[in-house]
Motif scaffolding. Structure first.
Motif, short mmCIF file in Angstrom:
data_model
loop_
_atom_site.label_atom_id
_atom_site.label_comp_id
_atom_site.label_asym_id
_atom_site.label_seq_id
_atom_site.Cartn_x
_atom_site.Cartn_y
_atom_site.Cartn_z
N VAL A 82 0.83 -1.20 0.00
CA VAL A 82 0.00 0.00 0.00
C VAL A 82 0.87 1.25 0.00
N GLY A 89 -3.54 2.67 5.64
CA GLY A 89 -3.57 1.45 4.83
C GLY A 89 -4.09 0.23 5.52
N GLN A 243 -10.50 1.87 -0.54
CA GLN A 243 -9.38 2.75 -0.23
C GLN A 243 -9.57 4.05 -1.00
#
Length: 392
Positions: A82, A89, A243
């Protein structure tokens, strides 16, 4: 739309004992990483050789090339990490694993974080290589507590949040840790009087508002619902994971300062939250328990508002009414103790605890849990997931 039998779930969890920074950790960070993975594979009933992917937090030092050889993996098909701050993350590494198993890139992906702050650098210290720190250091902001405190002090001023209401976050986490034998703060109670007498680190954050600095590792194994049927581990289904973050926020603890007053303290989470709930097809009221990233206690307050559990400025009253407390709160939080009282593993331990809640195995189990929210730090990019007992 992913075929239901190909939808992802977590089938194995593993963790090492957690120790406070400064304690003698005889094992290397890499050794701890391997032990957490081995524990997750044992939990799942999966031979180590069948693992074919790794998804790690940013800057993790336990590279897949060494893990592959050490663990005896037959074929490595995924090696991903990440971007951005580790705290943001926590669910992003899970998101990468989910994408891989659902699209067939890999079959069994390990999500991993291992930290030895006693052997490496401390996250609570100034590091000259960090662009964020270099920007802040001329103003005396040498570490994350001071940086985060500025934004949250503004929140307290705007909404009149009292220190007694803020204390409810730390007290809830500590009470849960007192029931968790693997928590650093196991059997170390905290009351309001002790909290209020704690030394000030960066106003308004006292020592009990700041996360632990610890050594340890944890891991999860992600696969498809179809493959999970052949394994021993009880699956926690991933209803939605994502995300990202709202535009113009920037990064770190300095992204807030360009933003309008009404969202200045909240962070780049609101749109991601709305997308997750829409994708999972559930309402906020359906969430039984939440594992909320608590590097600093104020982050729990603002995340409750960003994720829509209460309105702007209302989270203090929400906490004061006992909603965060186990077992009778409306939304118990951080039931293993969180980063404040279990361990600081960049939030991956929050995901491990989320799986335990879905399985009914937590040391502070919420009765009849069907859905658990897990969030990451409110930085760019941030991440979050919704776990469920049943697939979506």
């Amino acid at each position: 739309m992913t075929n239901r039998k190909h939808s992802a779930c977590i089938v194995g969890i593993g963790q090492t004992p957690y120790k406070r920074w400064g304690a003698v950790t005889e094992e290397s960070e890499f050794s701890l990483a391997c032990k957490a993975i081995m524990a997750a594979a044992e939990d799942a009933g999966l031979p180590l050789s069948e693992i074919d992917g790794f998804s790690a937090h940013s800057d993790d030092r336990n590279d897949p090339a060494r893990l592959e050889v050490t663990l005896g993996i037959k074929q490595l098909r995924l090696a991903t990490m990440v971007w951005g701050g580790g705290g943001g993350g926590a669910s992003a590494s899970l998101s990468h694993a989910v994408a891989a198993v659902e699209n067939g890139t890999a079959n069994y992906v390990v999500v991993l974080r291992a930290l030895c702050q006693g052997q490496q650098f401390r996250y609570g210290q100034f590091h000259e290589w960090s662009a964020h720190q270099k920007f802040a250091s001329p103003y005396g902001l040498f570490s994350p507590p001071g940086q985060a405190a500025l934004t949250f002090r503004r929140y307290m001023h705007r909404y009149g949040l009292t220190e007694e209401k803020l204390a409810r976050v730390a007290l809830a986490c500590r009470a849960n840790a007192n029931r968790n034998p693997n928590a650093v703060m196991y059997e170390k109670p905290l009351d309001l009087e002790t909290y209020l007498s704690g030394r000030m680190i960066a106003d308004p954050y006292r020592v009990y508002d700041c996360c632990l600095e610890t050594d340890g590792a944890c891991a999860l194994i992600v696969t498809t619902r179809e493959r999970a049927a052949d394994l021993r581990g009880k699956p926690a289904h991933i209803l939605a994971v994502g995300q990202g973050g709202d535009g113009r926020w920037g990064t770190g603890n300095f992204g807030n300062y360009n933003m309008p007053e009404e969202i200045f303290s909240i962070g780049p989470q609101k749109r991601l939250a709305d997308e997750l709930f829409a994708r999972a097809g559930i309402e906020r009221s359906d969430v039984d328990v939440a594992q909320i990233y608590d590097a600093f206690s104020g982050g729990v307050i603002t995340t409750l508002e960003a994720f829509g559990f209460c309105g702007l400025g209302e989270a203090g009253d929400f906490a004061a009414d006992g909603n965060l407390d186990w077992p009778n709160g409306g939304l118990p939080i951080n039931t293993a103790g969180g980063l404040l009282s279990e361990a600081y593993v960049h939030g991956l331990n929050l995901l491990v605890e989320g799986v335990r809640q879905i399985r009914g195995e937590s040391t502070s189990q919420v009765e009849d849990t069907k859905i658990c929210l897990v969030t990451a730090a409110a930085v760019t990019p941030t991440s979050a997931t919704l776990l469920g007992k049943e697939p979506s």
